[in-house]
Design a protein around this motif. Structure first.
Motif, short mmCIF file in Angstrom:
data_model
loop_
_atom_site.label_atom_id
_atom_site.label_comp_id
_atom_site.label_asym_id
_atom_site.label_seq_id
_atom_site.Cartn_x
_atom_site.Cartn_y
_atom_site.Cartn_z
N SER A 40 87.00 15.22 7.93
CA SER A 40 88.00 15.20 8.26
C SER A 40 87.47 15.24 9.68
CB SER A 40 88.61 17.01 8.56
OG SER A 40 90.03 17.05 9.82
N GLN A 41 87.85 13.57 10.71
CA GLN A 41 87.28 13.78 11.80
C GLN A 41 88.44 13.89 12.71
OE1 GLN A 41 84.73 12.86 13.77
NE2 GLN A 41 83.56 11.21 12.71
N VAL A 42 87.70 14.55 14.00
CA VAL A 42 89.01 14.24 15.06
C VAL A 42 89.18 13.25 15.62
CG1 VAL A 42 88.63 14.61 17.84
CG2 VAL A 42 86.69 16.01 16.41
N GLY A 43 89.19 12.18 15.36
CA GLY A 43 89.85 10.73 16.04
C GLY A 43 88.40 9.78 16.36
N ALA A 44 88.56 8.57 16.80
CA ALA A 44 87.95 7.67 17.60
C ALA A 44 88.10 7.50 19.00
CB ALA A 44 88.57 6.53 16.61
N GLU A 45 87.87 8.39 19.25
CA GLU A 45 87.81 8.93 21.21
C GLU A 45 86.98 7.82 22.11
OE1 GLU A 45 86.98 11.05 19.21
OE2 GLU A 45 85.43 12.32 20.73
N SER A 46 85.51 8.05 21.35
CA SER A 46 84.95 6.76 22.20
C SER A 46 83.33 6.67 20.76
CB SER A 46 83.16 8.65 22.37
OG SER A 46 83.00 9.08 21.26
N ASP A 47 82.79 5.65 21.89
CA ASP A 47 81.84 4.62 20.94
C ASP A 47 81.00 5.95 20.00
OD1 ASP A 47 83.10 2.96 22.25
OD2 ASP A 47 81.36 2.43 23.45
N ALA A 69 92.24 12.77 12.17
CA ALA A 69 93.03 13.59 12.54
C ALA A 69 93.98 13.19 14.25
CB ALA A 69 92.51 14.93 13.55
N GLN A 70 93.51 12.10 14.89
CA GLN A 70 93.38 11.38 16.22
C GLN A 70 93.78 12.46 17.02
OE1 GLN A 70 97.00 9.66 14.42
NE2 GLN A 70 96.00 7.48 13.50
N PRO A 95 84.82 19.40 13.81
CA PRO A 95 85.89 20.18 14.61
C PRO A 95 86.42 19.30 15.95
CG PRO A 95 84.03 21.32 14.31
CD PRO A 95 84.09 20.10 13.65
N ILE A 96 87.66 20.05 16.25
CA ILE A 96 88.79 19.77 17.86
C ILE A 96 87.83 20.62 18.40
CG2 ILE A 96 90.52 19.76 17.08
CD1 ILE A 96 91.47 17.30 19.17
N GLY A 97 88.30 21.62 18.25
CA GLY A 97 88.07 22.43 19.15
C GLY A 97 87.26 23.98 18.78
N GLU A 98 86.40 24.84 19.28
CA GLU A 98 86.08 25.61 18.92
C GLU A 98 86.90 26.79 17.47
OE1 GLU A 98 83.96 28.60 20.85
OE2 GLU A 98 82.07 26.71 21.17
N THR A 99 88.78 27.34 17.92
CA THR A 99 88.99 28.57 17.50
C THR A 99 89.99 27.93 16.67
OG1 THR A 99 90.47 28.31 19.65
CG2 THR A 99 88.18 29.84 19.12
N GLY A 100 90.75 28.91 15.67
CA GLY A 100 91.89 28.47 15.31
C GLY A 100 91.92 27.89 13.98
N VAL A 130 80.39 19.27 11.33
CA VAL A 130 79.15 18.42 11.66
C VAL A 130 79.88 18.52 13.74
CG1 VAL A 130 78.39 17.14 10.07
CG2 VAL A 130 80.40 16.61 11.61
N ASP A 131 79.13 18.41 14.33
CA ASP A 131 78.95 18.03 15.72
C ASP A 131 79.41 19.41 16.76
OD1 ASP A 131 79.42 17.19 18.29
OD2 ASP A 131 81.09 16.01 18.11
N ARG A 132 80.81 19.47 17.39
CA ARG A 132 80.80 20.87 17.51
C ARG A 132 80.45 21.56 16.51
NH1 ARG A 132 85.85 18.05 20.40
NH2 ARG A 132 85.19 16.30 21.28
N MET A 133 80.49 22.92 17.12
CA MET A 133 80.26 23.93 15.90
C MET A 133 81.90 25.17 15.86
SD MET A 133 78.54 26.32 15.18
CE MET A 133 78.51 27.49 14.47
N ILE A 134 82.02 25.90 15.68
CA ILE A 134 83.05 26.80 15.48
C ILE A 134 83.45 28.12 15.71
CG2 ILE A 134 84.47 24.64 13.88
CD1 ILE A 134 83.82 26.77 11.74
N ASP A 135 83.88 28.19 15.94
CA ASP A 135 83.97 29.88 16.50
C ASP A 135 84.42 30.69 15.58
OD1 ASP A 135 83.65 32.21 17.64
OD2 ASP A 135 84.68 32.08 19.61
#
Lengths: 369, 342
Positions: free
Chosen positions: B55-62, B88-89, B114-119, B137-142
């Motif tokens: 599950s990928q966040v989106g394609a917001e950057s290179d 996930a856009q 993950p797009i954000g840390e929580t939830g 991967v990439d960002r950490m989750i809480d």
């Protein structure tokens, strides 16, 4: 009451002295705020007003303020018209800027992520981007004028979707146009020491001011804003007027987006014009305009735009640390809007009024208890 | 009526060029292409392949696109994997739905950017109950309970800062006084925190280094330029600008050049940058950025290694960092840029 011009009521009174005339001018308080923000710098940065020629161009803080405010000035002019006619705000202008930049850069790049020469003519790209943003404005205008949806709700659609559309156009990438000709609109024309964005801002202000002066546009807009039913009864198509102001607002947002994109010679769909719609609304309010529509002052909004940009530049010049920046900005905005509030203005113009309102409030309380 | 005419002209123009914009704007986007097709094909036809749901966040950057590509290139049928990719856009709801789909399809592993840390507690509990390992991967989750995910792969931003500071210490050795300008990223983002910590530790360790200005450029070129413009007016002597990403470095360099100074290896001001994107490396080769520290998006191989460990019944490290290098303007070659997909 709020839709009437307070100047006229007051000037009916005899014996107004010169100072009072100045105090009562509708642009007095917006100008005072701008002056206060600018003068606050002199304490920390004595050379704030110094302007020199550096590298063949004008150089100085005050040049930065005027230059960086250009996009906001353009947006504020469009926002003033939309506000005056519809009594609501177009909150999609920031997103429309992103759409305009995306269309322009994508046409110029011919689909590549980064190019060093134009793939299509600049004129085509710019006119397409302006047309696309006018189309966005027309969409907003249709929702507001024809379907009579509240402006903030109607424009919320593009506020939310606009950046997505821009992302779609650029395929989610930042499109770079590394061509010096493209940087001109956000930079300098060789041999001219004044930054080009300033010309765009002045040009927009002059053209709209002339339109207002030499056509019936101002009359139509104000009539639609003051009382749309009454305007319709006298034979004025209020809906059409509102529609046109939203198209103009969208078009000007597109122009601002083009200038912003030219500054960074790219289309950054995520960030171009981010939160700028709020600054534009604030500029209209700081200019002494009533957000409920009706009579308006274009000059006031332009002054408001400069006030906001001077505030940003001031905070940078004072070297306030990044994490505290929003707090200082908020404090300054509170001070400015307090200065501009009706109660405070009334107190400055005639201190005795305070006692009268005070006693009214007091008597009301007394009757309640 | 005049208005009607104006309206007609505006609308016609708008529609015409709106069409032009559409035809010019439609680009094949590689990232979400195999989204729905892959998801519906499901996990029933696996032929002994290891099924991975990503599950990928989106394609917001290179950077993000390169991250997606790395996963898609690693988890191929040739390598013994079946990848179910979901874009996930930019919406957490979509990510949660995607994870639930993965659970229903009984994938072997779930990889989540993950797009954000929580939830994430509820949905990850469902995955845990289903016995599916989750790799972040990439960002950490809480999350309240660390056992809800198996392990995490990402960048060590503090280390990136330290790499830059180590280079500065060698490059600026012998200079008595170094005036440093610090352009920070979006305040509170993990990249900003790590990279700022690295520089601040460096400034306190080196007595000659002075942080003369520190301001956020919000990771954007426009803000980086605006802030740098202002800083240049306050300080006549600037020796080094530490930009926390490439975009702000581009803005800062534009501002420096507009002020009549020069940046880079033969210039007045040393530029340090991060991310090492394709455009950033081009600037490094040009000599305008002195040192560019990589933020590696190629997570695929690292994630594969973890999955192999899990397949073999081993317990991998909870936190795994991707390897990151840096590029010096003095030694970078065109080949380095050509090798860069993002």
């Amino acid at each position: 009451m709020s839709k009437q011009n307070p100047d006229k009521d007051l000037s009916a009174r005899a014996g107004a002295s010169g100072i009072q005339k100045v105090l009562r001018h509708r642009l007095f308080f917006p100008l005072l705020c701008l002056a206060l923000v600018l003068l606050a710098n002199v304490a920390k940065t004595p050379n704030f007003f110094a302007v020199s020629i550096n590298n063949g161009v004008l150089y100085g803080y005050i040049v930065d303020v005027v230059n960086r405010a250009s996009e906001l000035v353009i947006l504020a002019i469009g926002m003033t018209l939309a506000t005056a006619a519809s009594g609501g705000q177009d909150i999609s202008v920031g997103a429309v800027m992103a759409v305009s930049a995306a269309v322009c850069c994508q046409i110029l790049s011919g689909g590549e992520v980064s190019v060093t020469s134009f793939q299509n003519p600049l004129v085509l790209a710019v006119s397409a981007s302006l047309a696309a943003s006018a189309l966005c404005g027309a969409f907003n205008g249709f929702l507001v004028a024809r379907l009579r949806i509240q402006p903030m709700v109607a424009t919320l659609i593009l506020f939310t979707a606009g950046r997505g559309v821009a992302q779609l156009i650029t395929a989610g990438q930042i499109t770079y146009i590394r061509v010096s000709a493209y940087k001109t609109a956000g930079g300098y024309i060789p041999g001219v020491p004044i930054p080009v964005p300033i010309f765009f801002a002045i040009g927009t202000a002059v053209i709209v001011a002339l339109l207002l002066r030499f056509t019936a546009l101002r009359l139509f807009v104000e009539a639609a804003g003051v009382n749309s039913s009454a305007a319709r009864l006298v034979g004025l198509g209020s809906a059409r007027v509102v529609f046109v102001t939203y198209v103009i607002c969208g078009f000007l947002a597109g122009l601002a987006g083009f200038v912003a994109s030219s500054r960074i010679y790219s289309a950054d769909a995520n960030n171009i014009g981010l939160y700028l719609e709020m600054d534009a609304i604030l500029a209209v309010a700081l200019g002494g305009n009533i957000l409920g529509g009706g009579r308006f002052s274009l000059a006031g909004s332009v002054i408001g735009a400069f006030t906001i940009q001077s505030l940003s530049t001031t905070l940078y010049a004072m070297n306030i640390s990044a994490d505290q920046l929003p707090v200082y900005k908020a404090a300054a905005v509170i001070a400015i809007i307090t200065l501009q509030s009706d109660v405070f203005r009334g107190f400055i113009r005639n201190p005795r009024i305070k006692n009268i309102t005070g006693s009214i409030v007091f008597s009301k309380k007394e009757t309640q208890t | 009526m005049r208005f009607k005419k104006v309206l007609c002209v505006l609308l016609t123009a708008a529609v015409m060029t709106g069409l032009a914009a559409c035809s010019g704007g439609r680009q094949p986007s590689p990232a979400p292409a195999d989204n729905s097709a892959g998801a519906s094909a499901a996990a029933d036809n696996t032929d002994g392949l290891i099924v991975v749901g990503f599950s990928q966040v989106g394609a917001e950057s290179d950077w993000r696109t390169a991250n997606t590509k790395s996963m898609q290139e690693t988890f191929t049928a040739d390598n013994g994997y079946k990848l179910i990719f979901d874009d996930a856009q930019q919406k957490q709801d979509n990510q949660i739905t995607a994870i639930r789909n993965f659970i229903q399809q009984e994938v072997d592993y779930i990889v989540l950017a993950p797009i954000g840390e929580t939830g994430w507690d509820t949905v990850l509990k469902e995955a845990k109950d289903a016995g599916i390992p989750v790799i972040i991967v990439d960002r950490m989750i809480d999350v309240s309970d660390d056992s809800l995910f198996t392990c995490w792969v990402g960048s060590d931003f503090r280390k990136e800062g330290d790499i830059a500071v180590a280079w500065m210490e060698t490059a600026l050795a012998g200079k008595e006084k170094v005036n440093i300008v610090h352009l920070q990223g979006t305040i509170g983002s993990s990249a900003q925190i790590g990279r700022s910590e690295g520089l601040e530790a460096g400034v306190s360790a080196n007595s000659g280094w002075e942080l003369i200005a520190q301001q956020t450029g919000e990771f954007t070129q426009a803000k980086g330029q605006e802030v740098m413009e202002s800083i240049l007016k306050q300080n006549s002597q600037i020796d080094l600008v530490y930009c926390e990403n490439d975009n702000m470095a581009f803005g800062a360099i534009d501002a420096i050049e507009a002020a009549g100074k020069t940046a880079g290896i033969n210039g007045d001001i040393v530029i340090i940058s991060f991310d090492a994107t394709h455009a950033g490396l081009a600037m490094t080769l040009e000599g305008k950025i002195n040192y560019n520290v990589e933020c590696n998006p190629l997570h695929g191989p690292r994630v594969e290694k973890l999955i192999q460990q899990l397949q073999a019944g081993q317990t991998p490290e909870k936190l795994a960092y991707v390897e990151e290098t840096a590029f010096d303007a003095a030694t970078i070659t065109q080949a380095d840029i050509d090798a860069r997909a993002y």
